[in-house]
Motif scaffolding. Sequence first.
Motif, PDB file in Angstrom:
ATOM      1  N   SER A 108       0.806  -1.218   0.000  1.00  0.00           N
ATOM      2  CA  SER A 108       0.000   0.000   0.000  1.00  0.00           C
ATOM      3  C   SER A 108       0.841   1.271   0.000  1.00  0.00           C
ATOM      4  CB  SER A 108      -0.954   0.008   1.198  1.00  0.00           C
ATOM      5  OG  SER A 108      -0.214  -0.011   2.410  1.00  0.00           O
ATOM      6  N   ASP A 109       1.962   1.265   0.718  1.00  0.00           N
ATOM      7  CA  ASP A 109       2.753   2.497   0.840  1.00  0.00           C
ATOM      8  C   ASP A 109       4.175   2.379   0.306  1.00  0.00           C
ATOM      9  OD1 ASP A 109       3.609   0.774   2.819  1.00  0.00           O
ATOM     10  OD2 ASP A 109       3.785   2.320   4.353  1.00  0.00           O
ATOM     11  N   HIS A 110       4.509   1.247  -0.325  1.00  0.00           N
ATOM     12  CA  HIS A 110       5.848   1.080  -0.893  1.00  0.00           C
ATOM     13  C   HIS A 110       5.850  -0.093  -1.871  1.00  0.00           C
ATOM     14  CE1 HIS A 110       5.921  -1.850   2.438  1.00  0.00           C
ATOM     15  NE2 HIS A 110       6.830  -2.509   1.735  1.00  0.00           N
ATOM     16  N   LEU A 111       6.934  -0.201  -2.610  1.00  0.00           N
ATOM     17  CA  LEU A 111       7.158  -1.348  -3.476  1.00  0.00           C
ATOM     18  C   LEU A 111       8.236  -2.192  -2.815  1.00  0.00           C
ATOM     19  CD1 LEU A 111       6.429  -2.714  -6.167  1.00  0.00           C
ATOM     20  CD2 LEU A 111       8.267  -1.387  -7.235  1.00  0.00           C
TER      21      LEU A 111
ATOM     22  N   GLU B  85      10.476   1.178 -11.752  1.00  0.00           N
ATOM     23  CA  GLU B  85       9.145   0.607 -11.582  1.00  0.00           C
ATOM     24  C   GLU B  85       8.403   1.276 -10.431  1.00  0.00           C
ATOM     25  OE1 GLU B  85       7.114  -1.925 -13.258  1.00  0.00           O
ATOM     26  OE2 GLU B  85       8.496  -1.002 -14.680  1.00  0.00           O
ATOM     27  N   ALA B  86       9.114   1.557  -9.345  1.00  0.00           N
ATOM     28  CA  ALA B  86       8.485   2.251  -8.220  1.00  0.00           C
ATOM     29  C   ALA B  86       7.976   3.620  -8.674  1.00  0.00           C
ATOM     30  CB  ALA B  86       9.466   2.393  -7.063  1.00  0.00           C
TER      31      ALA B  86
ATOM     32  N   GLY C  75       4.029   5.008  -8.959  1.00  0.00           N
ATOM     33  CA  GLY C  75       3.631   6.069  -8.046  1.00  0.00           C
ATOM     34  C   GLY C  75       4.064   5.878  -6.602  1.00  0.00           C
ATOM     35  N   TRP C  76       4.925   4.892  -6.339  1.00  0.00           N
ATOM     36  CA  TRP C  76       5.422   4.711  -4.973  1.00  0.00           C
ATOM     37  C   TRP C  76       6.566   5.681  -4.722  1.00  0.00           C
ATOM     38  CZ3 TRP C  76       4.130   0.193  -7.715  1.00  0.00           C
ATOM     39  CH2 TRP C  76       3.097  -0.557  -7.142  1.00  0.00           C
ATOM     40  N   ARG C  77       6.665   6.163  -3.520  1.00  0.00           N
ATOM     41  CA  ARG C  77       7.747   7.062  -3.130  1.00  0.00           C
ATOM     42  C   ARG C  77       8.910   6.318  -2.481  1.00  0.00           C
ATOM     43  NH1 ARG C  77       6.686  12.416  -2.993  1.00  0.00           N
ATOM     44  NH2 ARG C  77       4.557  13.105  -3.273  1.00  0.00           N
TER      45      ARG C  77
END
Length: 148
Positions: free
Chosen positions: A68-71, A98-99, A103-105
């Motif tokens: 949910s909040d990271h790859l 890819e991250a 859209g992962w930060r």
Amino acid sequence: MIRRAVHGDVFDIERIVRVAYAKYVPRIGVAPGPLGDDYAARVAEGTVWVAARADAAIAGLVVLLPRSDHLLLDNVAVDPTCQGTGVGRALLAFAEDEARRGGWRELRLYTHQLMTENIALYRRNGWIETGRGMQEGFARVFFRKAVA
């Protein structure tokens, strides 16, 4: 070239994981986590990418699991015959790309505390250690890397 893995790659993926992690079994006393993964299922999920050489042979792989909040960089493995040629660095850079695309930060990963070569590699590539502890019976080192 890095591409999404297909079912026909599973045999090579399993072989690379087996030979890449074999040296760690005596060191840590048990089979590392990636040796127990179901790569056919991972490929079917679309979470495995492979690095192919010019002759189309697979040189390495990366498993990326969305959270949910990271790859989560769940596994990166390079055929020992290709280690030291930049394949691992290319797979790490691909994971960052890819991250960003997803859209992962943040990227996260973990490795075993006795896999000292991996710990050094991640630090050299800008990963920040966030902690150490037992997880699923393994003494792990946790890392994160922010992506812009």
